[in-house]
Scaffold this motif. Sequence first.
Motif, mmCIF file in Angstrom:
data_model
loop_
_atom_site.group_PDB
_atom_site.id
_atom_site.type_symbol
_atom_site.label_atom_id
_atom_site.label_comp_id
_atom_site.label_asym_id
_atom_site.label_seq_id
_atom_site.Cartn_x
_atom_site.Cartn_y
_atom_site.Cartn_z
ATOM 1 N N PRO A 159 0.820 -1.213 0.000
ATOM 2 C CA PRO A 159 0.000 0.000 0.000
ATOM 3 C C PRO A 159 0.855 1.265 0.000
ATOM 4 O O PRO A 159 1.789 1.405 0.803
ATOM 5 C CB PRO A 159 -0.801 -0.123 1.305
ATOM 6 C CG PRO A 159 -0.827 -1.591 1.600
ATOM 7 C CD PRO A 159 0.486 -2.114 1.117
ATOM 8 N N GLY A 160 0.538 2.169 -0.906
ATOM 9 C CA GLY A 160 1.265 3.430 -0.999
ATOM 10 C C GLY A 160 2.378 3.433 -2.016
ATOM 11 O O GLY A 160 2.809 4.506 -2.447
ATOM 12 N N LEU A 161 2.871 2.269 -2.421
ATOM 13 C CA LEU A 161 3.956 2.234 -3.398
ATOM 14 C C LEU A 161 3.507 2.856 -4.714
ATOM 15 O O LEU A 161 4.249 3.609 -5.353
ATOM 16 C CB LEU A 161 4.424 0.795 -3.623
ATOM 17 C CG LEU A 161 5.549 0.596 -4.647
ATOM 18 C CD1 LEU A 161 6.833 1.282 -4.179
ATOM 19 C CD2 LEU A 161 5.808 -0.890 -4.904
ATOM 20 N N LEU A 214 11.334 3.789 4.459
ATOM 21 C CA LEU A 214 10.858 5.171 4.505
ATOM 22 C C LEU A 214 9.341 5.311 4.410
ATOM 23 O O LEU A 214 8.827 6.394 4.706
ATOM 24 C CB LEU A 214 11.515 5.994 3.383
ATOM 25 C CG LEU A 214 13.042 6.038 3.376
ATOM 26 C CD1 LEU A 214 13.542 6.996 2.300
ATOM 27 C CD2 LEU A 214 13.589 6.451 4.739
ATOM 28 N N HIS A 215 8.625 4.282 3.997
ATOM 29 C CA HIS A 215 7.170 4.409 3.910
ATOM 30 C C HIS A 215 6.548 3.935 5.217
ATOM 31 O O HIS A 215 6.856 2.864 5.716
ATOM 32 C CB HIS A 215 6.614 3.594 2.739
ATOM 33 C CG HIS A 215 5.262 4.047 2.297
ATOM 34 N ND1 HIS A 215 4.141 3.905 3.074
ATOM 35 C CD2 HIS A 215 4.851 4.676 1.167
ATOM 36 C CE1 HIS A 215 3.091 4.399 2.448
ATOM 37 N NE2 HIS A 215 3.493 4.881 1.278
ATOM 38 N N VAL A 216 5.655 4.746 5.763
ATOM 39 C CA VAL A 216 5.066 4.437 7.064
ATOM 40 C C VAL A 216 4.276 3.135 7.037
ATOM 41 O O VAL A 216 4.194 2.433 8.056
ATOM 42 C CB VAL A 216 4.173 5.617 7.527
ATOM 43 C CG1 VAL A 216 2.983 5.807 6.594
ATOM 44 C CG2 VAL A 216 3.721 5.420 8.963
ATOM 45 N N ALA A 217 3.704 2.759 5.890
ATOM 46 C CA ALA A 217 2.888 1.542 5.810
ATOM 47 C C ALA A 217 3.722 0.280 5.953
ATOM 48 O O ALA A 217 3.204 -0.772 6.356
ATOM 49 C CB ALA A 217 2.123 1.508 4.490
ATOM 50 N N ALA A 218 5.020 0.337 5.628
ATOM 51 C CA ALA A 218 5.847 -0.874 5.618
ATOM 52 C C ALA A 218 5.997 -1.478 7.006
ATOM 53 O O ALA A 218 6.119 -2.699 7.149
ATOM 54 C CB ALA A 218 7.220 -0.557 5.029
ATOM 55 N N ARG A 219 6.006 -0.651 8.040
ATOM 56 C CA ARG A 219 6.219 -1.153 9.401
ATOM 57 C C ARG A 219 5.130 -2.128 9.831
ATOM 58 O O ARG A 219 5.405 -3.089 10.564
ATOM 59 C CB ARG A 219 6.273 0.020 10.381
ATOM 60 C CG ARG A 219 7.431 0.954 10.160
ATOM 61 C CD ARG A 219 8.701 0.361 10.695
ATOM 62 N NE ARG A 219 9.840 1.235 10.466
ATOM 63 C CZ ARG A 219 10.992 1.130 11.093
ATOM 64 N NH1 ARG A 219 11.152 0.189 12.007
ATOM 65 N NH2 ARG A 219 11.998 1.938 10.820
ATOM 66 N N THR A 220 3.896 -1.879 9.417
ATOM 67 C CA THR A 220 2.810 -2.778 9.776
ATOM 68 C C THR A 220 2.557 -3.819 8.686
ATOM 69 O O THR A 220 2.043 -4.897 8.974
ATOM 70 C CB THR A 220 1.520 -1.981 10.030
ATOM 71 O OG1 THR A 220 1.259 -1.124 8.905
ATOM 72 C CG2 THR A 220 1.674 -1.122 11.281
#
Length: 275
Positions: free
Chosen positions: A139-141, A157-163
């Motif tokens: 998501p967001g890529l 760097l993308h906040v969505a990657a952590r979850t």
Amino acid sequence: MAEFLRIRRAGIGPAEVGLPIGPGVRRTPGLRREELAALSGVSVDYYTRIEQGRETAPSDAVLGALARALRLTDDEHIHLLALADRTAGRSPRHRPADSKPVRPGLRLLLESVRPSPAYVLDEVNNVLAANLEGLALMPGLGDWPLAARNTIRYTFLHVAARTLFADWDRVARNSVAQLRSAQPASPGPVADLVDEVSESSTEFAALWRRHEVWVKRGGETAFRHPLIGQVTLANEVLHHAGDAQRMLFYQAPPGTAEHDALVLLSMACQNADTP
């Protein structure tokens, strides 16, 4: 090359290579220089010159002996040879061809493997092409400009990657080790990406300093996706002969809950207004 050897020497203890630890406190983490030199069959002075950057052209035989003594993996040994070529000013022996535009055949293959999410990546993990499921899986890529789409940049760097990545630490560590394997043959693009991501991510910078090397060939990745929930998908990597491109795709056996999840993801892509 010198830094790689220093870090690898510090990361392996005498007991791991069959040496006695001896009495007293060891001031040196890992092996001492003289211990590694003895295990490799070279003089302490010669190895010291290599590690200090004063010997820039050790032979493949010496490098092979060092690789065996340090218990390097095949990927790490290849990386050491590539670093030695660069240090000595020789042409890289494992030099990929210049990256070219994605061939129509590969773009067709991206569509053929649907609903499996798939990407065409270059040597530094820039996303050269992807199917709709591939963009939806991260998501967001797809919101980033084409030139900014990079799976390593996304991971750190993308906040969505952590979850999104259920085991983010493992994904992050492996992605940096994969990038490190591309460094000798593509120093410029790698350096640019390392500088950019390091500026915003201290975790990336710390992992980069570890000099770990790993070439991705397949495995499993666990996701916590906002649409399809928690799924673990097998991944495969296909290298395209003749250039620096490779295809990464995620898949699941038909009839499984994971495959049903991919079908759901694909249906959502077709119903959404996705560029």
